[in-house]
Design a protein around this motif. Sequence first.
Motif, PDB file in Angstrom:
ATOM      1  N   LEU A  16     -37.480  31.441  35.156  1.00 57.28           N
ATOM      2  CA  LEU A  16     -36.766  30.373  34.747  1.00 57.28           C
ATOM      3  C   LEU A  16     -37.337  29.721  33.292  1.00 57.28           C
ATOM      4  O   LEU A  16     -36.774  28.797  32.890  1.00 57.28           O
ATOM      5  N   ASP A 117     -31.980  14.021  39.322  1.00 55.15           N
ATOM      6  CA  ASP A 117     -31.242  14.412  37.879  1.00 55.15           C
ATOM      7  C   ASP A 117     -30.901  13.118  37.125  1.00 55.15           C
ATOM      8  O   ASP A 117     -30.566  13.362  35.854  1.00 55.15           O
ATOM      9  N   ILE A 122     -34.273  18.590  32.385  1.00 52.53           N
ATOM     10  CA  ILE A 122     -33.785  19.838  33.493  1.00 52.53           C
ATOM     11  C   ILE A 122     -35.050  20.721  33.614  1.00 52.53           C
ATOM     12  O   ILE A 122     -35.133  21.430  34.906  1.00 52.53           O
ATOM     13  N   ARG A 123     -36.062  20.920  32.636  1.00 54.48           N
ATOM     14  CA  ARG A 123     -36.982  21.896  33.022  1.00 54.48           C
ATOM     15  C   ARG A 123     -38.072  21.443  33.845  1.00 54.48           C
ATOM     16  O   ARG A 123     -38.305  22.339  34.743  1.00 54.48           O
ATOM     17  N   GLN A 125     -37.097  18.985  36.602  1.00 51.41           N
ATOM     18  CA  GLN A 125     -36.474  19.213  37.715  1.00 51.41           C
ATOM     19  C   GLN A 125     -36.310  20.680  38.386  1.00 51.41           C
ATOM     20  O   GLN A 125     -36.558  20.859  39.367  1.00 51.41           O
ATOM     21  N   ALA A 126     -36.181  21.625  37.414  1.00 52.30           N
ATOM     22  CA  ALA A 126     -36.080  23.269  37.943  1.00 52.30           C
ATOM     23  C   ALA A 126     -37.377  23.588  38.268  1.00 52.30           C
ATOM     24  O   ALA A 126     -37.423  24.798  38.884  1.00 52.30           O
ATOM     25  N   ASN A 127     -38.407  23.166  38.013  1.00 50.60           N
ATOM     26  CA  ASN A 127     -39.926  23.784  38.168  1.00 50.60           C
ATOM     27  C   ASN A 127     -40.289  23.413  39.589  1.00 50.60           C
ATOM     28  O   ASN A 127     -41.404  23.855  39.914  1.00 50.60           O
ATOM     29  N   THR A 349     -45.210  22.329  41.994  1.00 51.84           N
ATOM     30  CA  THR A 349     -44.327  23.185  41.023  1.00 51.84           C
ATOM     31  C   THR A 349     -44.690  24.573  40.895  1.00 51.84           C
ATOM     32  O   THR A 349     -45.698  25.031  41.209  1.00 51.84           O
TER      33      THR A 349
END
Length: 424
Positions: A16, A117, A122-123, A125-127, A349
Amino acid sequence: MQRRRFLGLAAAASALGLTGALSGCGTLDAESGDVTLKLIAADYDLGGGDSTKKYWAGVVSAFEAKNPGVKVQVQIESWNDVDRKVAELVKAGQAPDIAQIGAYADYAAAGQLYAADELLSIRVQANFLAPLVAAGEHKRTQYGLPFVASTRLLFFNEDLFDKAGVSAPPTTWDELAAAARKLEKKGVKYPFALPLGPEEAQAETMMWLLSGGDGYTDATDHYKIDSEANVRTFEWLRTNLVAEGLTGPVAPGKLNRKEAFAAFARGEVGMLNGHPSLMQEAEKQGVKVGKIALPGASGKARATMGVADWIMGFKQNGHRKEIGAFLDFAFSDENVLKFAGDNDLLPATITASARMESDPEHAGLREFLQALPDAQLPPVGKTSWAQVSGVIKKDIGQAVAPDAKPAEVLGRIARAASTAESAE
Protein backbone atom coordinates in the motif's frame (compact mmCIF):
# COMPACT_ATOMS: atom_id res chain seq x y z
CA MET A 1 -19.55 -9.01 6.97
CA GLN A 2 -16.85 -8.17 4.48
CA ARG A 3 -13.55 -9.98 5.02
CA ARG A 4 -10.30 -9.44 3.12
CA ARG A 5 -7.21 -11.51 3.71
CA PHE A 6 -3.76 -9.97 4.16
CA LEU A 7 -0.87 -12.27 3.29
CA GLY A 8 1.31 -10.61 5.94
CA LEU A 9 1.13 -7.29 7.72
CA ALA A 10 4.51 -6.07 6.59
CA ALA A 11 3.84 -7.11 3.01
CA ALA A 12 0.48 -5.38 3.09
CA ALA A 13 2.02 -2.17 4.40
CA SER A 14 4.64 -2.25 1.67
CA ALA A 15 2.09 -2.98 -1.03
CA LEU A 16 0.00 0.00 0.00
CA GLY A 17 3.03 2.26 0.12
CA LEU A 18 2.35 3.08 3.74
CA THR A 19 5.62 2.15 5.42
CA GLY A 20 7.10 5.26 6.99
CA ALA A 21 4.54 7.43 5.21
CA LEU A 22 2.33 8.59 8.06
CA SER A 23 4.61 10.78 10.13
CA GLY A 24 3.75 13.97 8.23
CA CYS A 25 -0.02 13.71 8.63
CA GLY A 26 -2.02 15.93 10.95
CA THR A 27 -0.96 19.46 10.03
CA LEU A 28 -3.43 22.20 9.04
CA ASP A 29 -2.68 24.96 6.59
CA ALA A 30 -1.88 28.41 7.89
CA GLU A 31 -5.39 29.74 7.09
CA SER A 32 -7.05 27.68 9.82
CA GLY A 33 -8.47 30.00 12.48
CA ASP A 34 -8.44 29.59 16.26
CA VAL A 35 -10.50 26.54 17.21
CA THR A 36 -10.88 24.55 20.42
CA LEU A 37 -11.80 20.90 19.99
CA LYS A 38 -13.38 18.90 22.79
CA LEU A 39 -12.34 15.25 23.04
CA ILE A 40 -13.98 12.77 25.41
CA ALA A 41 -12.04 9.52 25.81
CA ALA A 42 -12.33 6.31 27.80
CA ASP A 43 -9.95 5.46 30.63
CA TYR A 44 -7.95 2.29 29.93
CA ASP A 45 -5.85 2.33 33.09
CA LEU A 46 -7.04 -0.78 34.94
CA GLY A 47 -4.89 0.05 37.96
CA GLY A 48 -6.57 3.36 38.70
CA GLY A 49 -3.60 5.44 37.53
CA ASP A 50 -3.40 8.28 35.04
CA SER A 51 -1.67 6.61 32.08
CA THR A 52 -4.56 7.36 29.71
CA LYS A 53 -4.56 11.02 30.76
CA LYS A 54 -0.81 11.22 30.23
CA TYR A 55 -1.07 9.58 26.81
CA TRP A 56 -3.62 12.07 25.52
CA ALA A 57 -1.72 14.98 27.06
CA GLY A 58 1.34 13.96 25.06
CA VAL A 59 -0.60 13.59 21.81
CA VAL A 60 -2.36 16.92 22.29
CA SER A 61 0.85 18.77 23.19
CA ALA A 62 2.64 17.52 20.08
CA PHE A 63 -0.38 18.26 17.85
CA GLU A 64 -0.84 21.78 19.20
CA ALA A 65 2.85 22.52 18.64
CA LYS A 66 2.36 21.72 14.93
CA ASN A 67 -1.04 23.48 14.73
CA PRO A 68 -0.89 26.65 16.86
CA GLY A 69 -4.41 27.73 15.86
CA VAL A 70 -6.04 24.64 17.38
CA LYS A 71 -6.45 23.70 21.02
CA VAL A 72 -7.73 20.34 22.22
CA GLN A 73 -9.47 19.91 25.56
CA VAL A 74 -9.49 16.30 26.77
CA GLN A 75 -11.97 14.79 29.22
CA ILE A 76 -11.24 11.26 30.45
CA GLU A 77 -14.15 9.16 31.72
CA SER A 78 -14.31 5.62 33.05
CA TRP A 79 -15.65 2.88 30.80
CA ASN A 80 -18.62 2.65 33.18
CA ASP A 81 -19.63 6.22 32.35
CA VAL A 82 -18.15 7.33 29.05
CA ASP A 83 -20.81 6.04 26.63
CA ARG A 84 -23.63 7.37 28.79
CA LYS A 85 -22.03 10.80 29.23
CA VAL A 86 -21.44 11.23 25.51
CA ALA A 87 -25.03 10.18 24.79
CA GLU A 88 -26.32 12.73 27.32
CA LEU A 89 -24.25 15.52 25.78
CA VAL A 90 -25.39 14.67 22.27
CA LYS A 91 -29.02 14.61 23.40
CA ALA A 92 -28.56 18.01 25.06
CA GLY A 93 -27.11 19.51 21.87
CA GLN A 94 -23.61 19.70 23.34
CA ALA A 95 -21.83 16.98 21.40
CA PRO A 96 -18.06 16.78 21.73
CA ASP A 97 -16.04 17.23 18.57
CA ILE A 98 -14.38 13.82 19.05
CA ALA A 99 -15.45 10.85 21.15
CA GLN A 100 -13.45 7.70 21.83
CA ILE A 101 -16.05 5.25 23.11
CA GLY A 102 -17.51 1.79 22.61
CA ALA A 103 -20.13 2.28 19.87
CA TYR A 104 -20.85 4.56 16.95
CA ALA A 105 -23.80 3.12 14.99
CA ASP A 106 -26.66 5.07 16.62
CA TYR A 107 -24.89 8.37 16.00
CA ALA A 108 -24.11 7.39 12.40
CA ALA A 109 -27.73 6.41 11.78
CA ALA A 110 -28.87 9.78 13.15
CA GLY A 111 -26.58 11.65 10.73
CA GLN A 112 -24.49 13.10 13.56
CA LEU A 113 -21.05 11.86 12.50
CA TYR A 114 -18.60 12.72 9.77
CA ALA A 115 -17.76 9.82 7.49
CA ALA A 116 -14.16 8.62 7.52
CA ASP A 117 -13.46 10.00 4.05
CA GLU A 118 -14.67 13.43 5.18
CA LEU A 119 -12.05 13.50 7.93
CA LEU A 120 -8.96 11.49 7.11
CA SER A 121 -6.24 11.68 4.51
CA ILE A 122 -6.29 8.82 2.01
CA ARG A 123 -3.13 7.30 3.48
CA VAL A 124 -4.49 7.19 7.00
CA GLN A 125 -7.87 5.83 5.94
CA ALA A 126 -6.23 3.12 3.79
CA ASN A 127 -4.07 2.04 6.73
CA PHE A 128 -6.84 0.50 8.86
CA LEU A 129 -7.00 -3.29 8.97
CA ALA A 130 -9.76 -4.59 6.72
CA PRO A 131 -11.95 -6.38 9.31
CA LEU A 132 -11.99 -3.21 11.40
CA VAL A 133 -12.97 -1.08 8.41
CA ALA A 134 -15.89 -3.41 7.69
CA ALA A 135 -16.99 -3.33 11.32
CA GLY A 136 -16.82 0.49 11.30
CA GLU A 137 -19.34 0.77 8.47
CA HIS A 138 -22.97 1.72 8.79
CA LYS A 139 -24.88 1.05 5.57
CA ARG A 140 -21.59 0.64 3.67
CA THR A 141 -20.08 3.97 4.78
CA GLN A 142 -17.35 4.05 7.42
CA TYR A 143 -18.11 6.27 10.40
CA GLY A 144 -16.42 4.36 13.19
CA LEU A 145 -12.64 4.71 13.20
CA PRO A 146 -11.05 1.75 15.00
CA PHE A 147 -8.96 3.04 17.90
CA VAL A 148 -7.53 -0.20 19.31
CA ALA A 149 -8.41 -3.85 18.84
CA SER A 150 -8.01 -7.28 20.36
CA THR A 151 -8.57 -10.85 19.29
CA ARG A 152 -9.32 -14.05 21.18
CA LEU A 153 -7.33 -17.24 21.56
CA LEU A 154 -7.76 -20.44 23.55
CA PHE A 155 -5.76 -20.07 26.78
CA PHE A 156 -4.58 -23.07 28.76
CA ASN A 157 -2.71 -23.50 32.01
CA GLU A 158 0.52 -25.29 31.05
CA ASP A 159 1.18 -26.61 34.55
CA LEU A 160 -2.31 -28.09 34.84
CA PHE A 161 -1.95 -29.65 31.39
CA ASP A 162 1.32 -31.28 32.46
CA LYS A 163 -0.18 -32.64 35.70
CA ALA A 164 -3.20 -34.03 33.82
CA GLY A 165 -1.07 -35.63 31.13
CA VAL A 166 -2.36 -33.48 28.30
CA SER A 167 0.55 -33.58 25.89
CA ALA A 168 -0.61 -30.99 23.34
CA PRO A 169 -3.16 -28.17 23.23
CA PRO A 170 -6.44 -29.08 21.49
CA THR A 171 -7.01 -28.17 17.86
CA THR A 172 -10.49 -29.73 17.54
CA TRP A 173 -13.56 -29.89 19.74
CA ASP A 174 -13.06 -33.59 20.39
CA GLU A 175 -9.51 -32.94 21.55
CA LEU A 176 -10.76 -30.10 23.74
CA ALA A 177 -13.33 -32.38 25.42
CA ALA A 178 -10.70 -35.11 25.89
CA ALA A 179 -8.31 -32.62 27.54
CA ALA A 180 -11.13 -31.34 29.77
CA ARG A 181 -11.89 -34.91 30.93
CA LYS A 182 -8.25 -35.43 31.92
CA LEU A 183 -8.23 -32.12 33.80
CA GLU A 184 -11.46 -33.02 35.59
CA LYS A 185 -10.00 -36.35 36.75
CA LYS A 186 -7.09 -34.45 38.32
CA GLY A 187 -9.48 -32.30 40.31
CA VAL A 188 -9.18 -29.07 38.29
CA LYS A 189 -12.03 -26.84 39.44
CA TYR A 190 -12.90 -25.53 35.97
CA PRO A 191 -11.60 -27.91 33.28
CA PHE A 192 -13.10 -25.54 30.70
CA ALA A 193 -14.57 -22.24 31.91
CA LEU A 194 -17.61 -21.32 29.80
CA PRO A 195 -18.82 -17.83 30.83
CA LEU A 196 -22.30 -17.49 29.35
CA GLY A 197 -23.50 -15.27 32.19
CA PRO A 198 -25.00 -11.84 31.45
CA GLU A 199 -21.77 -9.81 31.68
CA GLU A 200 -20.23 -10.70 28.30
CA ALA A 201 -22.10 -13.75 26.97
CA GLN A 202 -22.48 -12.26 23.50
CA ALA A 203 -18.69 -12.44 23.02
CA GLU A 204 -18.28 -16.01 24.30
CA THR A 205 -21.21 -17.04 22.11
CA MET A 206 -19.73 -15.48 19.00
CA MET A 207 -16.42 -17.29 19.52
CA TRP A 208 -18.22 -20.62 19.63
CA LEU A 209 -20.42 -19.80 16.62
CA LEU A 210 -17.33 -18.96 14.58
CA SER A 211 -15.64 -22.15 15.78
CA GLY A 212 -18.69 -24.06 14.59
CA GLY A 213 -18.43 -22.55 11.11
CA ASP A 214 -21.07 -19.84 11.25
CA GLY A 215 -21.77 -16.61 13.15
CA TYR A 216 -24.39 -14.03 13.98
CA THR A 217 -25.09 -12.74 10.46
CA ASP A 218 -25.22 -14.04 6.91
CA ALA A 219 -23.51 -12.76 3.75
CA THR A 220 -26.13 -10.01 3.43
CA ASP A 221 -25.56 -8.88 7.05
CA HIS A 222 -28.92 -10.17 8.29
CA TYR A 223 -29.15 -12.08 11.56
CA LYS A 224 -29.13 -15.89 11.35
CA ILE A 225 -28.66 -16.80 14.98
CA ASP A 226 -30.63 -20.06 14.81
CA SER A 227 -28.89 -21.47 11.75
CA GLU A 228 -28.34 -25.24 11.61
CA ALA A 229 -24.61 -24.81 12.27
CA ASN A 230 -25.22 -22.57 15.29
CA VAL A 231 -27.73 -25.03 16.75
CA ARG A 232 -25.23 -27.87 16.30
CA THR A 233 -22.59 -25.82 18.12
CA PHE A 234 -24.74 -25.36 21.20
CA GLU A 235 -25.92 -28.96 21.14
CA TRP A 236 -22.25 -30.00 21.22
CA LEU A 237 -21.50 -27.66 24.13
CA ARG A 238 -24.45 -28.88 26.16
CA THR A 239 -23.81 -32.57 25.49
CA ASN A 240 -20.02 -32.79 25.52
CA LEU A 241 -18.93 -30.18 28.04
CA VAL A 242 -21.77 -29.03 30.29
CA ALA A 243 -23.62 -32.35 30.74
CA GLU A 244 -20.30 -34.11 31.35
CA GLY A 245 -19.48 -31.79 34.26
CA LEU A 246 -16.46 -30.29 32.52
CA THR A 247 -17.36 -26.59 32.90
CA GLY A 248 -16.94 -26.26 36.66
CA PRO A 249 -19.13 -25.74 39.71
CA VAL A 250 -20.98 -22.66 38.40
CA ALA A 251 -23.58 -23.12 35.67
CA PRO A 252 -22.37 -21.42 32.46
CA GLY A 253 -25.47 -19.21 32.40
CA LYS A 254 -24.48 -17.82 35.81
CA LEU A 255 -20.72 -17.59 35.24
CA ASN A 256 -19.57 -14.13 34.19
CA ARG A 257 -16.36 -13.47 32.29
CA LYS A 258 -14.86 -11.44 35.13
CA GLU A 259 -15.17 -14.38 37.52
CA ALA A 260 -13.90 -16.86 34.92
CA PHE A 261 -10.85 -14.71 34.19
CA ALA A 262 -10.13 -14.24 37.90
CA ALA A 263 -10.31 -18.02 38.40
CA PHE A 264 -7.88 -18.55 35.52
CA ALA A 265 -5.44 -16.07 37.07
CA ARG A 266 -5.71 -18.00 40.37
CA GLY A 267 -4.75 -21.23 38.60
CA GLU A 268 -8.20 -22.83 38.92
CA VAL A 269 -9.04 -23.07 35.19
CA GLY A 270 -7.59 -25.51 32.70
CA MET A 271 -8.82 -23.77 29.54
CA LEU A 272 -10.90 -20.78 28.47
CA ASN A 273 -11.18 -18.29 25.62
CA GLY A 274 -9.07 -15.25 26.55
CA HIS A 275 -7.74 -11.88 25.44
CA PRO A 276 -4.36 -10.13 25.81
CA SER A 277 -5.03 -8.37 29.12
CA LEU A 278 -5.84 -11.67 30.82
CA MET A 279 -2.54 -13.11 29.62
CA GLN A 280 -0.62 -10.36 31.41
CA GLU A 281 -2.65 -10.60 34.62
CA ALA A 282 -2.38 -14.41 34.81
CA GLU A 283 1.37 -14.34 34.23
CA LYS A 284 1.74 -11.75 37.01
CA GLN A 285 0.13 -14.28 39.36
CA GLY A 286 2.47 -17.07 38.28
CA VAL A 287 0.30 -18.92 35.78
CA LYS A 288 2.18 -20.34 32.81
CA VAL A 289 -0.16 -19.38 29.98
CA GLY A 290 -0.30 -21.35 26.75
CA LYS A 291 -2.13 -19.89 23.76
CA ILE A 292 -3.48 -21.44 20.57
CA ALA A 293 -6.01 -20.56 17.88
CA LEU A 294 -9.58 -21.45 18.80
CA PRO A 295 -10.31 -25.10 18.00
CA GLY A 296 -13.07 -25.82 15.52
CA ALA A 297 -15.43 -28.75 15.12
CA SER A 298 -12.90 -30.62 13.00
CA GLY A 299 -9.82 -28.36 12.97
CA LYS A 300 -8.75 -24.77 13.52
CA ALA A 301 -11.73 -22.40 13.61
CA ARG A 302 -12.28 -20.53 10.36
CA ALA A 303 -11.95 -17.21 12.19
CA THR A 304 -11.56 -15.82 15.65
CA MET A 305 -13.55 -12.98 17.14
CA GLY A 306 -12.11 -9.50 16.98
CA VAL A 307 -13.12 -6.56 19.13
CA ALA A 308 -12.53 -2.86 18.52
CA ASP A 309 -13.09 0.38 20.40
CA TRP A 310 -14.01 3.38 18.29
CA ILE A 311 -13.20 7.03 17.82
CA MET A 312 -15.45 9.35 15.82
CA GLY A 313 -15.97 12.95 14.80
CA PHE A 314 -19.27 14.76 15.46
CA LYS A 315 -20.67 17.28 13.00
CA GLN A 316 -22.44 19.58 15.45
CA ASN A 317 -19.71 22.17 15.88
CA GLY A 318 -18.62 22.16 12.25
CA HIS A 319 -14.91 21.57 12.89
CA ARG A 320 -14.39 19.01 10.16
CA LYS A 321 -10.93 20.12 9.03
CA GLU A 322 -9.57 20.46 12.55
CA ILE A 323 -11.02 17.12 13.69
CA GLY A 324 -9.57 15.45 10.61
CA ALA A 325 -6.13 16.92 11.18
CA PHE A 326 -6.11 15.81 14.81
CA LEU A 327 -7.22 12.27 13.95
CA ASP A 328 -4.63 12.02 11.16
CA PHE A 329 -2.03 12.95 13.74
CA ALA A 330 -3.41 10.60 16.40
CA PHE A 331 -3.16 7.65 13.98
CA SER A 332 0.57 8.02 13.41
CA ASP A 333 2.48 4.81 14.07
CA GLU A 334 4.20 6.30 17.11
CA ASN A 335 0.93 7.25 18.79
CA VAL A 336 -0.87 4.03 17.86
CA LEU A 337 1.99 1.82 19.01
CA LYS A 338 2.43 3.63 22.32
CA PHE A 339 -1.21 3.35 23.31
CA ALA A 340 -1.62 -0.27 22.18
CA GLY A 341 1.65 -1.35 23.75
CA ASP A 342 1.01 0.39 27.06
CA ASN A 343 -2.38 -1.33 27.38
CA ASP A 344 -1.60 -4.80 25.97
CA LEU A 345 -3.94 -4.20 23.05
CA LEU A 346 -3.51 -4.44 19.29
CA PRO A 347 -3.00 -1.57 16.85
CA ALA A 348 -5.85 -0.91 14.45
CA THR A 349 -3.53 -0.03 11.55
CA ILE A 350 -1.51 -2.11 9.12
CA THR A 351 1.82 -0.34 9.59
CA ALA A 352 1.71 -0.22 13.39
CA SER A 353 0.67 -3.90 13.49
CA ALA A 354 3.60 -4.84 11.28
CA ARG A 355 6.01 -2.96 13.54
CA MET A 356 4.57 -4.51 16.69
CA GLU A 357 4.69 -8.02 15.20
CA SER A 358 8.41 -7.67 14.50
CA ASP A 359 9.27 -6.11 17.88
CA PRO A 360 10.66 -8.63 20.44
CA GLU A 361 9.21 -6.49 23.24
CA HIS A 362 5.72 -7.50 22.11
CA ALA A 363 6.41 -11.17 21.40
CA GLY A 364 3.59 -12.19 23.74
CA LEU A 365 1.06 -10.47 21.49
CA ARG A 366 2.26 -12.06 18.26
CA GLU A 367 -0.39 -14.78 18.09
CA PHE A 368 -3.13 -12.21 18.70
CA LEU A 369 -1.73 -9.99 15.95
CA GLN A 370 -1.57 -12.87 13.52
CA ALA A 371 -5.24 -13.63 14.14
CA LEU A 372 -6.42 -10.06 13.59
CA PRO A 373 -6.36 -9.71 9.78
CA ASP A 374 -8.87 -12.58 9.44
CA ALA A 375 -10.89 -11.87 12.58
CA GLN A 376 -14.61 -11.23 12.48
CA LEU A 377 -16.21 -8.59 14.67
CA PRO A 378 -19.73 -8.50 16.09
CA PRO A 379 -22.24 -6.63 13.89
CA VAL A 380 -21.62 -3.32 15.64
CA GLY A 381 -22.58 -1.31 12.56
CA LYS A 382 -26.21 -2.37 13.02
CA THR A 383 -28.23 -0.08 15.27
CA SER A 384 -30.14 -3.15 16.44
CA TRP A 385 -27.00 -4.81 17.81
CA ALA A 386 -27.20 -3.26 21.29
CA GLN A 387 -30.71 -4.67 21.73
CA VAL A 388 -29.86 -8.06 20.22
CA SER A 389 -26.71 -8.28 22.30
CA GLY A 390 -28.79 -7.66 25.41
CA VAL A 391 -31.13 -10.52 24.54
CA ILE A 392 -28.17 -12.85 23.98
CA LYS A 393 -26.63 -11.88 27.32
CA LYS A 394 -29.90 -12.59 29.12
CA ASP A 395 -30.94 -15.83 27.42
CA ILE A 396 -28.05 -17.72 25.82
CA GLY A 397 -27.03 -19.50 29.02
CA GLN A 398 -30.35 -21.37 28.88
CA ALA A 399 -29.23 -23.09 25.66
CA VAL A 400 -26.77 -25.31 27.56
CA ALA A 401 -28.94 -26.03 30.61
CA PRO A 402 -29.41 -29.77 31.29
CA ASP A 403 -33.01 -29.96 30.05
CA ALA A 404 -32.65 -27.33 27.31
CA LYS A 405 -33.33 -27.62 23.61
CA PRO A 406 -30.75 -25.34 21.98
CA ALA A 407 -32.85 -24.97 18.82
CA GLU A 408 -35.72 -23.50 20.84
CA VAL A 409 -33.51 -21.05 22.77
CA LEU A 410 -31.66 -19.89 19.66
CA GLY A 411 -34.98 -19.64 17.83
CA ARG A 412 -36.37 -17.25 20.47
CA ILE A 413 -33.24 -15.12 20.27
CA ALA A 414 -33.40 -15.16 16.46
CA ARG A 415 -37.01 -13.96 16.45
CA ALA A 416 -36.12 -11.11 18.81
CA ALA A 417 -33.20 -10.22 16.55
CA SER A 418 -35.39 -10.14 13.45
CA THR A 419 -37.87 -7.87 15.21
CA ALA A 420 -35.10 -5.49 16.28
CA GLU A 421 -33.58 -5.55 12.80
CA SER A 422 -36.87 -4.69 11.13
CA ALA A 423 -37.05 -1.52 13.23
CA GLU A 424 -33.63 -0.25 12.06
